[in-house]
Design an enzyme around this catalytic site. Structure first.
Site, PDB file in Angstrom:
ATOM      1  N   THR A  98      77.737 -18.576 -28.905  1.00 26.55           N
ATOM      2  CA  THR A  98      78.474 -18.867 -27.858  1.00 26.55           C
ATOM      3  C   THR A  98      78.762 -17.622 -26.789  1.00 26.55           C
ATOM      4  OG1 THR A  98      79.813 -20.510 -29.175  1.00 26.55           O
ATOM      5  CG2 THR A  98      80.705 -19.438 -27.022  1.00 26.55           C
TER       6      THR A  98
HETATM    7  P1  AMP Z   1      81.068 -19.976 -31.889  1.00 23.55           P
HETATM    8  O1  AMP Z   1      81.577 -19.237 -33.043  1.00 23.55           O
HETATM    9  O2  AMP Z   1      79.637 -19.384 -31.199  1.00 23.55           O
HETATM   10  O3  AMP Z   1      80.837 -21.488 -32.158  1.00 23.55           O
HETATM   11  O4  AMP Z   1      82.095 -19.810 -30.665  1.00 23.55           O
HETATM   12  C1  AMP Z   1      82.747 -20.806 -30.219  1.00 23.55           C
HETATM   13  C2  AMP Z   1      84.285 -20.577 -30.011  1.00 23.55           C
HETATM   14  O5  AMP Z   1      84.327 -19.452 -29.423  1.00 23.55           O
HETATM   15  C3  AMP Z   1      85.298 -21.693 -29.653  1.00 23.55           C
HETATM   16  O6  AMP Z   1      85.671 -22.307 -30.432  1.00 23.55           O
HETATM   17  C4  AMP Z   1      86.344 -20.693 -28.793  1.00 23.55           C
HETATM   18  O7  AMP Z   1      87.398 -20.673 -29.877  1.00 23.55           O
HETATM   19  C5  AMP Z   1      85.746 -19.490 -28.710  1.00 23.55           C
HETATM   20  N1  AMP Z   1      85.812 -19.069 -27.284  1.00 23.55           N
HETATM   21  C6  AMP Z   1      85.308 -19.740 -26.268  1.00 23.55           C
HETATM   22  N2  AMP Z   1      85.514 -19.024 -24.901  1.00 23.55           N
HETATM   23  C7  AMP Z   1      86.147 -17.899 -25.613  1.00 23.55           C
HETATM   24  C8  AMP Z   1      86.937 -16.878 -24.778  1.00 23.55           C
HETATM   25  N3  AMP Z   1      86.712 -16.893 -23.238  1.00 23.55           N
HETATM   26  N4  AMP Z   1      87.566 -16.243 -25.494  1.00 23.55           N
HETATM   27  C9  AMP Z   1      87.719 -15.884 -26.580  1.00 23.55           C
HETATM   28  N5  AMP Z   1      87.277 -17.093 -27.393  1.00 23.55           N
HETATM   29  C10 AMP Z   1      86.737 -18.043 -26.943  1.00 23.55           C
HETATM   30 ZN    ZN Z   2      78.875 -21.976 -28.503  1.00 21.49          ZN
HETATM   31 ZN    ZN Z   3      79.981 -23.108 -32.315  1.00 22.29          ZN
END
Ligand code: AMP
Ligand code: ZN
Ligand code: ZN
Length: 445
Positions: A98
């Site tokens: 992400t």
């Molecule tokens: P991933 O672990 O790659 O699936 O990341 C997705 C998660 O990133 C989401 O479920 C959010 O909880 C987190 N996330 C997204 N945007 C933000 C942000 N701006 N700051 C902190 N956490 C975030």
């Molecule tokens: Zn993502």
């Molecule tokens: Zn994810």
């Protein structure tokens, strides 16, 4: 909408009649006299060469695969894709996580260059970075490059972010005019309402760039996997939010006066307890520190244990392959940033590399698998979406798959700012734009 530097300059220029057009003017000295008198008496009349700039709304639907939009449960998103431009898919950058990809989308730099090389990082000067470490997430020293909102703010435009990784840090000393700390409890409707409030401001006050982010479909994909009911339900909810956004814009007469780009950061693949590798079976914690686990696993050998770590880790071990960072496959454009640990292992599609304690905890709560991403960006399951809709874009157009570094040059063009140095190709998305002349001569804009 393109705000060319020329039209911006012209908008501020002053117009007065030239004395040389008058038939009785003969000598240059007389012309000069007339010119001076004209300046003294004629009212200043600004030449208005452009109408208020068209706002750009950049929406991210975390973890949405292109095939999700073909399931018949996203009428509003599918309508945007059908009416405007949509790509068959968009390739995420490595690693397909992400934070790295969201920041790539707004800088055009691959993670290896913008420095957000993973969701979890360790830096010798800055220490630990995780998504839940609010201080690190808001610390500009982690974020290199120039996100589009910084370029726009520097050019005198207003920007507003309804969440976006990187927007909480003052990159280059600049933050969006309005920004929000990420809070997953803020509902879909509340986020949409905030965007509507910003876009409904008078033209001179409203932001020219706004971002909107939804994590719900990614969260559901992790919990239940890409084919789960959870994903179906989350797709419905987010699609309904987009539907309400479009209907409210329509009611305000703004629906076709906003350029919208809808993207995702990566896709989702099914995981399973049967496709799990235990980190400690590869290497002992005494030989190497584990910096990240999951799909992209980084190891820093302990001092004096470098040779042992290399001997145990390098090469292919079943569903996991490890390299020294500098030897990673060239197509990933990854491996030189100092934050990348010396040895990186990549799991095959659907596999997880986790610590024994994590695995045992999963077993104890009856974890049956779900979904994840972070796999090779070339895999179809990791593909992201791209939709563009609004007056700047062509209608009913489908374009082939492309790399997500190419989005930033498009954003820069739409905002009328010269793009900062980036890894994208400005030519890739040029064909999706309506010819400039048509767009700029339309008095209804
Ligand atoms: P991933 O672990 O790659 O699936 O990341 C997705 C998660 O990133 C989401 O479920 C959010 O909880 C987190 N996330 C997204 N945007 C933000 C942000 N701006 N700051 C902190 N956490 C975030
Ligand atoms: Zn993502
Ligand atoms: Zn994810």
């Amino acid at each position: 909408m393109r705000i060319s530097p020329e039209s911006a300059k012209l908008a501020h220029s002053i117009h007065f009649p030239s004395p040389m057009h008058l038939p009785f003017v003969r000598g240059a000295w007389l012309a000069l006299l007339l010119l001076l008198s004209a300046c003294a008496t004629a009212p200043y009349r600004p030449v208005v060469t452009g109408s208020p700039p068209i706002p750009l709304l950049l929406i991210s639907l975390d973890g949405v695969r292109p095939d999700y939009l073909e399931r018949g449960i996203t009428p509003h998103l599918s309508a945007l894709a059908r009416e405007g431009v949509h790509a068959k898919w968009m390739n995420p950058s490595y690693p397909s996580l992400t934070f790295p990809n969201h920041y790539t989308l707004v800088t055009g730099l691959r993670p290896n260059r913008h420095g957000i090389i993973n969701n979890t990082m360790w830096d010798e000067h800055l220490g630990d970075f995780t998504l839940s470490n609010r201080e690190a997430v808001g610390d500009a020293r982690w974020w290199s490059g120039e996100p589009i909102w910084v370029s726009a703010e520097k050019a005198g435009m207003r920007t507003a972010t309804m969440f976006w990784p990187g927007s909480e840090a003052a990159v280059g000393g600049v933050r969006p005019w309005q920004w929000r700390k990420f809070d997953h409890q803020m509902s879909i409707d509340q986020r949409v309402d905030q965007i509507l409030a910003w876009l409904s401001l008078p033209a001179a006050e409203r932001p020219q760039l706004a971002t909107l982010y939804f994590e719900h479909i990614d969260t559901a994909g992790h919990e239940g996997g890409p084919d789960s009911l959870e994903v179906t339900e989350a797709l419905r909810q987010v699609d309904a939010g987009i539907g309400r956004l479009m209907a409210s814009l329509e009611a305000r007469g703004l629906r076709d006066k906003i350029n919208m780009i809808v993207v995702s950061d990566h896709g989702m693949a099914a995981t399973s307890p049967q496709r799990t590798v235990i980190v400690e079976d590869l290497i002992s914690p005494e030989d190497a520190r584990v910096v990240t686990t999951g799909q992209v696993v980084g190891f820093t050998p302990k001092p004096g244990r470098e040779a042992v770590a290399a001997q145990k880790l390098l090469g292919k071990h079943g569903a996991v392959e490890c390299w020294r960072k500098q030897d990673m496959p060239a197509r990933w454009h990854y491996g030189t940033h100092p934050r990348i640990p010396p040895i990186v292992c990549q799991a095959d599609e659907g596999w997880l590399l986790v610590k024994r304690a994590t695995y045992e905890k999963g077993v104890s709560i009856g974890w049956q698998g779900g979904g994840s991403h972070g796999y090779d960006p070339a895999l179809p399951s990791m593909r992201a979406i791209f939709i563009a809709h609004g007056p700047a874009f062509r209608e009913r157009m489908t374009v082939p798959g492309f790399d997500n570094v190419d989005v930033y040059p498009l954003l820069a063009r739409l905002m009328g700012v010269s793009p900062a140095e980036n890894d994208g190709d400005a030519q890739t998305l040029l064909p999706i734009l309506k010819p400039a002349s048509k767009e700029e001569s339309d008095p209804q804009r």
